[in-house]
Write an enzyme that holds these catalytic residues in place. Structure first.
Site, PDB file in Angstrom:
ATOM      1  N   CYS A  62       0.811  -1.225   0.000  1.00 32.92           N
ATOM      2  CA  CYS A  62       0.000   0.000   0.000  1.00 32.92           C
ATOM      3  C   CYS A  62       0.843   1.274   0.000  1.00 32.92           C
ATOM      4  O   CYS A  62       1.756   1.418   0.819  1.00 32.92           O
ATOM      5  CB  CYS A  62      -0.861   0.037   1.256  1.00 32.92           C
ATOM      6  SG  CYS A  62      -1.690  -1.509   1.556  1.00 32.92           S
ATOM      7  N   ASN A  81      -4.982   3.692   0.339  1.00 32.27           N
ATOM      8  CA  ASN A  81      -4.473   2.732  -0.667  1.00 32.27           C
ATOM      9  C   ASN A  81      -5.650   2.226  -1.517  1.00 32.27           C
ATOM     10  O   ASN A  81      -6.806   2.554  -1.231  1.00 32.27           O
ATOM     11  CB  ASN A  81      -3.754   1.593   0.066  1.00 32.27           C
ATOM     12  CG  ASN A  81      -4.744   0.692   0.753  1.00 32.27           C
ATOM     13  OD1 ASN A  81      -5.680   1.164   1.393  1.00 32.27           O
ATOM     14  ND2 ASN A  81      -4.572  -0.594   0.626  1.00 32.27           N
ATOM     15  N   PRO A  82      -5.378   1.388  -2.545  1.00 33.27           N
ATOM     16  CA  PRO A  82      -6.450   1.021  -3.487  1.00 33.27           C
ATOM     17  C   PRO A  82      -7.710   0.406  -2.887  1.00 33.27           C
ATOM     18  O   PRO A  82      -8.806   0.661  -3.369  1.00 33.27           O
ATOM     19  CB  PRO A  82      -5.757   0.025  -4.418  1.00 33.27           C
ATOM     20  CG  PRO A  82      -4.341   0.464  -4.405  1.00 33.27           C
ATOM     21  CD  PRO A  82      -4.060   0.935  -3.014  1.00 33.27           C
ATOM     22  N   CYS A  83      -7.573  -0.423  -1.912  1.00 31.14           N
ATOM     23  CA  CYS A  83      -8.822  -1.055  -1.408  1.00 31.14           C
ATOM     24  C   CYS A  83      -9.374  -0.367  -0.177  1.00 31.14           C
ATOM     25  O   CYS A  83     -10.399  -0.775   0.380  1.00 31.14           O
ATOM     26  CB  CYS A  83      -8.573  -2.528  -1.162  1.00 31.14           C
ATOM     27  SG  CYS A  83      -8.043  -3.355  -2.681  1.00 31.14           S
ATOM     28  N   GLY A  84      -8.712   0.681   0.290  1.00 33.88           N
ATOM     29  CA  GLY A  84      -9.284   1.555   1.319  1.00 33.88           C
ATOM     30  C   GLY A  84      -8.915   1.233   2.753  1.00 33.88           C
ATOM     31  O   GLY A  84      -9.271   1.970   3.670  1.00 33.88           O
ATOM     32  N   GLU A  85      -8.157   0.129   2.965  1.00 35.99           N
ATOM     33  CA  GLU A  85      -7.910  -0.266   4.357  1.00 35.99           C
ATOM     34  C   GLU A  85      -6.786   0.517   5.027  1.00 35.99           C
ATOM     35  O   GLU A  85      -6.606   0.406   6.240  1.00 35.99           O
ATOM     36  CB  GLU A  85      -7.662  -1.780   4.461  1.00 35.99           C
ATOM     37  CG  GLU A  85      -6.360  -2.299   3.865  1.00 35.99           C
ATOM     38  CD  GLU A  85      -6.478  -2.605   2.370  1.00 35.99           C
ATOM     39  OE1 GLU A  85      -7.417  -2.099   1.732  1.00 35.99           O
ATOM     40  OE2 GLU A  85      -5.623  -3.342   1.854  1.00 35.99           O
ATOM     41  N   PRO A 136      -8.569  -6.881   2.024  1.00 34.07           N
ATOM     42  CA  PRO A 136      -9.475  -7.848   1.369  1.00 34.07           C
ATOM     43  C   PRO A 136      -8.929  -9.277   1.337  1.00 34.07           C
ATOM     44  O   PRO A 136      -9.694 -10.212   1.171  1.00 34.07           O
ATOM     45  CB  PRO A 136      -9.593  -7.313  -0.061  1.00 34.07           C
ATOM     46  CG  PRO A 136      -8.783  -6.079  -0.156  1.00 34.07           C
ATOM     47  CD  PRO A 136      -8.106  -5.814   1.143  1.00 34.07           C
ATOM     48  N   THR A 137      -7.625  -9.446   1.445  1.00 26.96           N
ATOM     49  CA  THR A 137      -6.953 -10.759   1.387  1.00 26.96           C
ATOM     50  C   THR A 137      -7.388 -11.574   0.158  1.00 26.96           C
ATOM     51  O   THR A 137      -7.564 -12.790   0.243  1.00 26.96           O
ATOM     52  CB  THR A 137      -7.166 -11.608   2.684  1.00 26.96           C
ATOM     53  OG1 THR A 137      -8.528 -12.035   2.777  1.00 26.96           O
ATOM     54  CG2 THR A 137      -6.803 -10.831   3.932  1.00 26.96           C
TER      55      THR A 137
END
Ligand code: CDP
Length: 568
Positions: free
Chosen positions: A89, A270-274, A415-416
């Site tokens: 990230c 980062n791309p998935c928001g976490e 998201p894993t």
């Protein structure tokens, strides 16, 4: 060393195991785990002798090879290689100048090439059509630069292993916000970007009151247009209804728990928001496989504690042995030492305990488990702080002067997407998507077939197993319509689309309460959901203090990654 599933082996062989020039495998999965454990344990030598290094190498190997804890993909792929860029990230700044934009594009390409994903906030760019001072031309605006970044990403494969991922944010008061919200190329969402609107409390209140909303020029700070907040809101909801884009990031909520707020507000994730991050920061992730912690009808809390402590040490070591693609990234990352420990296998843990996902019991357990992980991870980071020192910017953080801390943040729920397949468990905190499904496009066009092993195991345990039940379940990807199955049994195997969206949100919020970074979660909606349903979810997400929210209405993208059912 635990057993790897067939799917895990295929993915490892395709993308994770080192290869020679001719594409031949240079290592086995076991050797891969040894490579990663050895490389990450090397960091120990800075503070202790070889014994410590050997001790931790063994512990790291045991956790990974038994699929109890896995780091994010770049760590598995790159540790111990000449390009050991280990973080997933990154956030990069986008300045309002041509050289600034292209400098960032270059850095992003380098990050993608080495397996990382990048997030940007494009709100500092002047709006499209704005006059350019030097030569009388007009500005392209954020939307056209986002398209450029998308195109560039397409050209850079991550070490030939996967395409780069991006998050593009535009703040809700930017003059080009409506164009951003409606952004499509040939009627389709962008290939390599998640888009999110950066939303403030003030905007949400304006929507509630049906008030006017001003669009502000990023350079002059003056209002250049006034419109109803609900006009923007409806466009956001409509876009999400059509394609899942845009999502929302709640910037004020993010900054209320920003541990480094004295260094300035966070503008992007980062791309998935976490992981909300400051400019140039990178964060490395790792996830604990909760499905490995069920002991009888309870959890093995001592084992979970020990695992959290080892995982925090692992992730802190990663910062030490990481090779960063840019000196500014290196400096910013080392100064705050953010790590993101998360979980996967949550749905499988609930199934093992016979708790339906859509129940208050599950939500209460989520708080208990994540509260425990959070507390232990803070303790682990404090202990590392005593051993190795606080992070460099500690004095400007919320922990100073009383709380020793090695890492400015400790928890993120990722998201894993791939590591949960490697660990053969349910992804992140998501419910099972289906009991039998095909995964498309993961490996460039190949299909992977999965049948939930836990389902078969439980059927057998309860004396319910029959070929007919299996066939019916495989056809639908779900057991909700299978006759001859007790209601209780069906309730614990409900799949993502059979679970009311409110329970998706309740899980996200329960985990967010004990997560100092953020939770990446998709709220799945049936195709029949209306835009009003999405508006309600987004509003509740804000009220309940989510840091971001993404919905996905089934069957709205032609190339969906997951398809339910095998024979269907
Ligand atoms: O399972 P894995 O470690 O591969 O990744 P994930 O948990 O699905 O995603 C974690 C983060 O990795 C994302 O939020 C992105 O920052 C990054 N990522 C990426 O850069 N490119 C991808 N194709 C997938 C994920």
């Amino acid at each position: 060393m635990g057993n790897l599933s067939e799917n895990a082996l295929r993915i490892l062989q395709e993308r994770y195991l080192l290869k020679d020039k001719n594409g031949g495998l240079k290592e086995s999965p076991k050797e891969m785990f040894h490579r990663v454990a050895r490389s990450v344990a090397k960091a120990e030598s800075k503070w202790a002798g070889i014994e410590s290094q050997t001790k931790w190498e063994k512990k790291f190997f045991d956790l990974m090879s038994n699929l109890i804890f896995l780091p994010n993909s770049p760590t598995l792929m790159n540790a111990g290689t000449p390009y050991s860029q280990l973080s997933a990230c990154f956030v990069l700044p986008v300045k309002d100048s041509l050289s600034g934009i292209f400098e960032t594009l270059k850095t992003a390409a380098l990050v993608h090439q080495k397996g990382g994903g990048t997030g940007f906030n494009f709100s500092h760019l002047r709006p499209a059509g704005d006059r350019l001072s030097h030569h009388g031309g007009s500005a392209s605006g954020p939307v056209s630069f986002i398209k450029l970044f998308d195109f560039a990403t397409e050209q850079v494969k991550q070490g030939g292993k996967r395409r780069g991922a991006n998050m593009g944010i535009l703040n809700v008061n930017h003059p080009d916000i409506l164009e951003f919200v409606r952004l499509r190329v040939n009627g389709k969402p962008l290939q390599n970007f998640n888009l999110s609107v950066g939303i403030t409390h003030a905007f949400m209140e304006a929507v509630e009151k049906d008030a006017d909303w001003e669009l502000i020029h990023p350079n002059s700070g003056s209002a250049i247009r006034k419109l109803k907040a609900r006009l923007i809101w409806d466009a956001i909801v409509q876009g999400a209804w059509e394609s899942g884009n845009p999502g929302i990031v709640f910037l004020d909520t993010i900054n209320e728990s920003n541990p480094m707020i004295s260094m300035g507000a966070i503008e992007a994730t980062n791309p998935c928001g976490e992981v909300p991050l400051l400019d140039f920061e990178a964060c490395n992730l790792g996830s604990i496989n909760l499905s490995k912690f069920v002991k009888g009808t309870s959890l093995d809390w001592d084992f979970l504690r020990e695992t959290v402590h080892t995982a925090v040490r692992f992730l802190d070591n990663v910062i030490e042995v990481n090779k960063y693609p840019d000196i500014k990234i290196k400096k910013a990352t080392i100064a705050n030492r953010k790590i993101g420990l998360g979980v996967m296998g949550w749905a499988e843990m609930l199934i093992q305990l016979s708790i339906p996902y859509d129940s208050e019991e599950a939500v209460e357990l989520a708080k208990k488990v994540m509260g425990f992980v959070q507390e232990e991870s803070s303790l682990a980071s404090s202990r590392l702080g005593e051993e190795r020192g606080n992070f460099e910017n500690w004095e400007s953080s919320i922990y100073s002067p009383n709380q020793v801390m090695r890492n400015a943040t400790r928890i993120s729920i990722a998201p894993t997407g791939t590591i949960s397949i490697l660990a053969d468990t349910s992804s992140s905190i998501e419910p099972l998507f289906a009991l039998a499904y095909q995964r498309r496009k993961v490996l460039d066009g190949q299909n992977l077939t999965s049948i939930n092993e836990l389902f078969i195991k439980k059927l057998k345990e309860e004396g319910l197993f029959s070929q007919e039940i299996l066939d019916q379940t495989m056809t639908n990807g779900s057991c909700s319509k299978v006759e001859n199955l007790p209601e209780k049994f069906r309730s614990i195997f409900k799949t993502a689309l059979e679970i009311d969206p409110i329970w998706h949100l309740k899980h996200q919020i329960a985990f967010q309460q004990f997560t100092d970074n953020a939770v990446s979660k998709t709220v799945n909606l049936p195709n029949s959901a209306r835009p009003e349903d999405i508006a309600e979810i987004y509003q509740l997400a804000w009220k309940w203090k989510a840091k971001g929210i993404t919905v996905f209405r089934n069957d709205t993208r032609r190339e969906q990654v997951l398809y339910k059912g095998i024979k269907a």
